[in-house]
Design a protein around this motif. Structure first.
Motif, PDB file in Angstrom:
ATOM      1  N   LYS A 141      -4.551   0.893 -12.271  1.00  0.00           N
ATOM      2  CA  LYS A 141      -3.324   1.634 -12.575  1.00  0.00           C
ATOM      3  C   LYS A 141      -2.197   0.685 -12.983  1.00  0.00           C
ATOM      4  O   LYS A 141      -2.155  -0.474 -12.572  1.00  0.00           O
TER       5      LYS A 141
ATOM      6  N   ARG B 264      -9.727   6.508  -4.386  1.00  0.00           N
ATOM      7  CA  ARG B 264      -9.682   7.963  -4.488  1.00  0.00           C
ATOM      8  C   ARG B 264     -10.768   8.682  -3.668  1.00  0.00           C
ATOM      9  O   ARG B 264     -10.871   9.892  -3.745  1.00  0.00           O
TER      10      ARG B 264
ATOM     11  N   TYR C 227      -2.021  -2.246  -9.909  1.00  0.00           N
ATOM     12  CA  TYR C 227      -2.580  -1.933  -8.598  1.00  0.00           C
ATOM     13  C   TYR C 227      -3.840  -1.103  -8.790  1.00  0.00           C
ATOM     14  O   TYR C 227      -4.155  -0.691  -9.922  1.00  0.00           O
TER      15      TYR C 227
ATOM     16  N   ASN D 138      -5.911  10.920 -16.812  1.00  0.00           N
ATOM     17  CA  ASN D 138      -6.127  11.278 -15.404  1.00  0.00           C
ATOM     18  C   ASN D 138      -7.272  12.259 -15.195  1.00  0.00           C
ATOM     19  O   ASN D 138      -7.679  12.491 -14.060  1.00  0.00           O
TER      20      ASN D 138
ATOM     21  N   ARG E 255      -9.473   3.613  -9.421  1.00  0.00           N
ATOM     22  CA  ARG E 255      -8.926   3.481 -10.768  1.00  0.00           C
ATOM     23  C   ARG E 255      -8.016   2.263 -10.863  1.00  0.00           C
ATOM     24  O   ARG E 255      -7.265   1.983  -9.924  1.00  0.00           O
TER      25      ARG E 255
ATOM     26  N   ARG F  61       0.855  -1.193   0.000  1.00  0.00           N
ATOM     27  CA  ARG F  61       0.000   0.000   0.000  1.00  0.00           C
ATOM     28  C   ARG F  61       0.884   1.234   0.000  1.00  0.00           C
ATOM     29  O   ARG F  61       1.974   1.249   0.598  1.00  0.00           O
TER      30      ARG F  61
ATOM     31  N   HIS G 234      -5.248   9.426  -1.577  1.00  0.00           N
ATOM     32  CA  HIS G 234      -5.347   8.312  -2.518  1.00  0.00           C
ATOM     33  C   HIS G 234      -4.579   7.136  -1.931  1.00  0.00           C
ATOM     34  O   HIS G 234      -3.421   7.279  -1.527  1.00  0.00           O
ATOM     35  N   TYR G 235      -5.227   5.979  -1.902  1.00  0.00           N
ATOM     36  CA  TYR G 235      -4.653   4.775  -1.293  1.00  0.00           C
ATOM     37  C   TYR G 235      -4.385   3.775  -2.406  1.00  0.00           C
ATOM     38  O   TYR G 235      -5.314   3.238  -3.015  1.00  0.00           O
ATOM     39  N   ASN G 236      -3.119   3.541  -2.688  1.00  0.00           N
ATOM     40  CA  ASN G 236      -2.722   2.624  -3.762  1.00  0.00           C
ATOM     41  C   ASN G 236      -2.464   1.241  -3.172  1.00  0.00           C
ATOM     42  O   ASN G 236      -1.696   1.104  -2.219  1.00  0.00           O
ATOM     43  N   TRP G 237      -3.086   0.220  -3.762  1.00  0.00           N
ATOM     44  CA  TRP G 237      -3.100  -1.115  -3.128  1.00  0.00           C
ATOM     45  C   TRP G 237      -2.896  -2.208  -4.172  1.00  0.00           C
ATOM     46  O   TRP G 237      -3.471  -2.175  -5.263  1.00  0.00           O
TER      47      TRP G 237
ATOM     48  N   GLU H 208      -6.074   2.339  -7.351  1.00  0.00           N
ATOM     49  CA  GLU H 208      -5.938   3.612  -6.653  1.00  0.00           C
ATOM     50  C   GLU H 208      -7.308   4.002  -6.089  1.00  0.00           C
ATOM     51  O   GLU H 208      -8.222   4.328  -6.841  1.00  0.00           O
TER      52      GLU H 208
ATOM     53  N   GLU I 193      -0.873   8.806  -1.574  1.00  0.00           N
ATOM     54  CA  GLU I 193      -0.679  10.129  -2.177  1.00  0.00           C
ATOM     55  C   GLU I 193      -1.635  11.062  -1.439  1.00  0.00           C
ATOM     56  O   GLU I 193      -2.846  10.880  -1.504  1.00  0.00           O
TER      57      GLU I 193
END
Length: 519
Positions: free
Chosen positions: A289, A313, A309, A280, A287, A22, A151-154, A311, A25
């Motif tokens: 990604k 949002r 991954y 974007n 989203r 994880r 924003h949590y990227n997983w 995102e 941003e």
């Protein structure tokens, strides 16, 4: 819980669970001690917004974005986010006492045209990033672009593109639960909606609100546009999703064609006149990604190599957390995303997509309203009942994560979320309104300014070594040198560069497009 979900949970190995990554941003406005928007340039001491790996700007020169790497543990991710905050706030304190605004809804704003658009230097890619933002200002207004979020990227090892899209479909179905549990923008400064119809109620001298709102940021006042409302994006697989985006990136839009790429004086209004300038620009709660290569468009990257991954949002900044998010929230997000991944996920339909948008707006604007019902399969279902079902199904997932990590942390955050469903007055959105009433004379500005100062002071009180300071100063200097190198390497004039970059069907070749970040 369905047998399908039970079977899926049993197939998860500890190595896959502990291999989850994880990253965060986090956007935030720079503000003056008075609570007004800081109109100063992005501080040179922070480095280059174009090339710094952890510190950049988003829409506005006044809107800092802080970025972590993709980390294997919640704690490691949070520690990195905290450290970046410490450096930024120390730098801002030396620049007239500026702070980072802790609320998703913006501070006191000047006139729309006075809000400064982010600048990224003289390179072609730097100019393109600014022109893109100029286009956003023309299309949606600059005020809307000053809204901030997390924003949590997983990602998890071994997940295919089809599985990520199944996760995305379920996430969109169940996202109301996150808005209820973590929405923290029930009120805003009245300057934000000046000159707009809004339907909000007056609260004190400077604030507007809705009494049961959870996240006005994710409601009709937030990231919305009539143009994008015409998009029918399917999440039933990579091919359909990519085709939907491609159509939006190539479809002419009359109002944007009338605006033109350049104004009569030759200055750029926007990158292009299609419905979306670039990928974007498409707004969404989540989203798919893929990390791009030098000179590559995001759509090419997705089509060529699949989803890497997701995102997330829709998360508001938590104004009660110094860095905008806390470890328990991140752990619940991990559990929730695993539930979305592992549960059965039938294809979406245009009718369901329309219902999900209505659910989002209802929850954002009335989520804490007693007895509120949402649409599910053509039926009305109480939000609390549906949310309780989802959290109940998450219990074995939390147990599997705890077993893999040797903790009880995930079971604890799940139990807390279940309690919060029955206690709407304890949600972040309700706590914001309560604090505004109790301590700030119903002033949104005074509440958020006080919380911003408290966050600054809490972070200033943490240990900070000379070695840390030196490392961040070195990163800043290296990023400035990298920006200069990119500028020196440009060989194309900007218009030729722009035309090549905007040719979405063209296969990128070296020199055709940016050699640094994407636009």
């Amino acid at each position: 819980m369905t047998s399908h979900l039970q079977q899926k949970i049993r197939t998860l190995s500890a190595s896959r669970l502990t291999g989850m990554r994880r990253g965060i941003e986090k956007e935030g406005l720079r503000v003056l001690p008075t609570g007004g928007l800081a109109l100063t340039p992005h501080p040179l001491a922070l480095g280059s917004a174009l090339t710094h790996p952890h510190i950049t700007t988003d829409y506005s020169e006044s809107q800092i974005e802080l970025i972590t790497g993709a980390r294997l543990s919640v704690q490691e991710c949070l520690e990195e986010l905290t450290e970046v905050h410490q450096f930024v706030l120390r730098t801002l304190s030396a620049q007239g006492g500026e702070m980072l605004w802790v609320s998703s809804m913006p501070c006191g704003l000047p006139t729309d045209e006075t809000i400064p658009i982010a600048r990224f230097g003289a390179s072609n890619v730097g100019r393109a990033k600014s022109v893109y933002r100029m286009g956003l200002g023309h299309r949606y207004g600059r005020r809307m672009q000053t809204i901030s979020g997390i924003h949590y990227n997983w990602s998890m090892p071994g997940v295919t593109s089809d599985e990520y899209f199944a996760l995305i479909r379920n996430f969109r179905r169940q996202a109301f639960l996150l808005l209820y549990l973590f929405g923290a923008s029930p009120a805003l400064c009245d300057c934000f909606v000046q000159g707009r119809e809004h339907g909000l109620q007056r609260l004190g001298a400077d604030a507007l609100y809705l009494p049961h709102a959870t996240s006005l940021r994710m409601g009709r006042l937030g990231y919305q546009s009539d143009a994008q409302a015409t998009l029918a994006v399917s999440y039933n697989g990579l091919e359909g999703y990519a085709d939907s985006l491609h159509e939006a990136l190539t479809r002419p839009y009359l109002a944007y064609e009338a605006l033109g790429v350049r104004n009569p004086g030759g200055d750029y209004n926007q990158l292009g006149t299609s419905l979306l300038q670039i990928e974007n620009e498409f707004y969404g709660t989540i989203r798919p990604k893929r990390t791009v290569r030098p000179g590559e468009r995001p759509l090419h990257a997705l089509r060529d190599r699949g989803v890497e991954y997701v995102e997330v949002r829709l998360m508001d900044l938590d104004p009660f957390a110094p860095v905008g998010i806390e470890a328990p929230t991140m752990r619940l997000l991990d559990v929730f995303l695993l539930h979305c991944l592992l549960s059965e996920s039938p294809p979406d339909t245009p009718a369901e997509i329309a219902a999900l948008k209505r659910n989002q707006h209802l929850t954002a604007e009335r989520g804490r309203e007693p007895g509120l019902c949402l649409e599910r399969g053509g039926q009305q279902v109480p939000l609390v009942e549906w949310g309780a079902q989802i959290l109940s199904e998450c219990a074995p997932i939390a147990a599997a994560l705890d077993a893999a990590e040797g903790t009880q942390a995930h079971a604890a955050v799940l139990h807390a979320a279940q309690a919060l469903l029955r206690q709407p007055d304890a949600t972040p959105s309700a706590r914001v309104l309560a604090r505004m009433a109790e301590a700030h004379g119903q002033s949104f500005t005074h509440f958020a300014l006080t919380q911003s100062a408290a966050a600054r002071d809490a972070l200033a009180g943490l240990p900070w070594s000379g070695a840390q300071q030196a490392r961040y100063e070195r990163m800043a200097a290296e990023s400035l040198a990298e920006q200069k190198a990119i500028e020196a390497a440009d060989t194309l004039d900007f218009e030729t560069w722009r035309e090549r970059y905007m040719a979405i069907d063209a296969v990128p070749t070296p020199g055709d497009a940016p050699v640094a970040q994407t636009v």
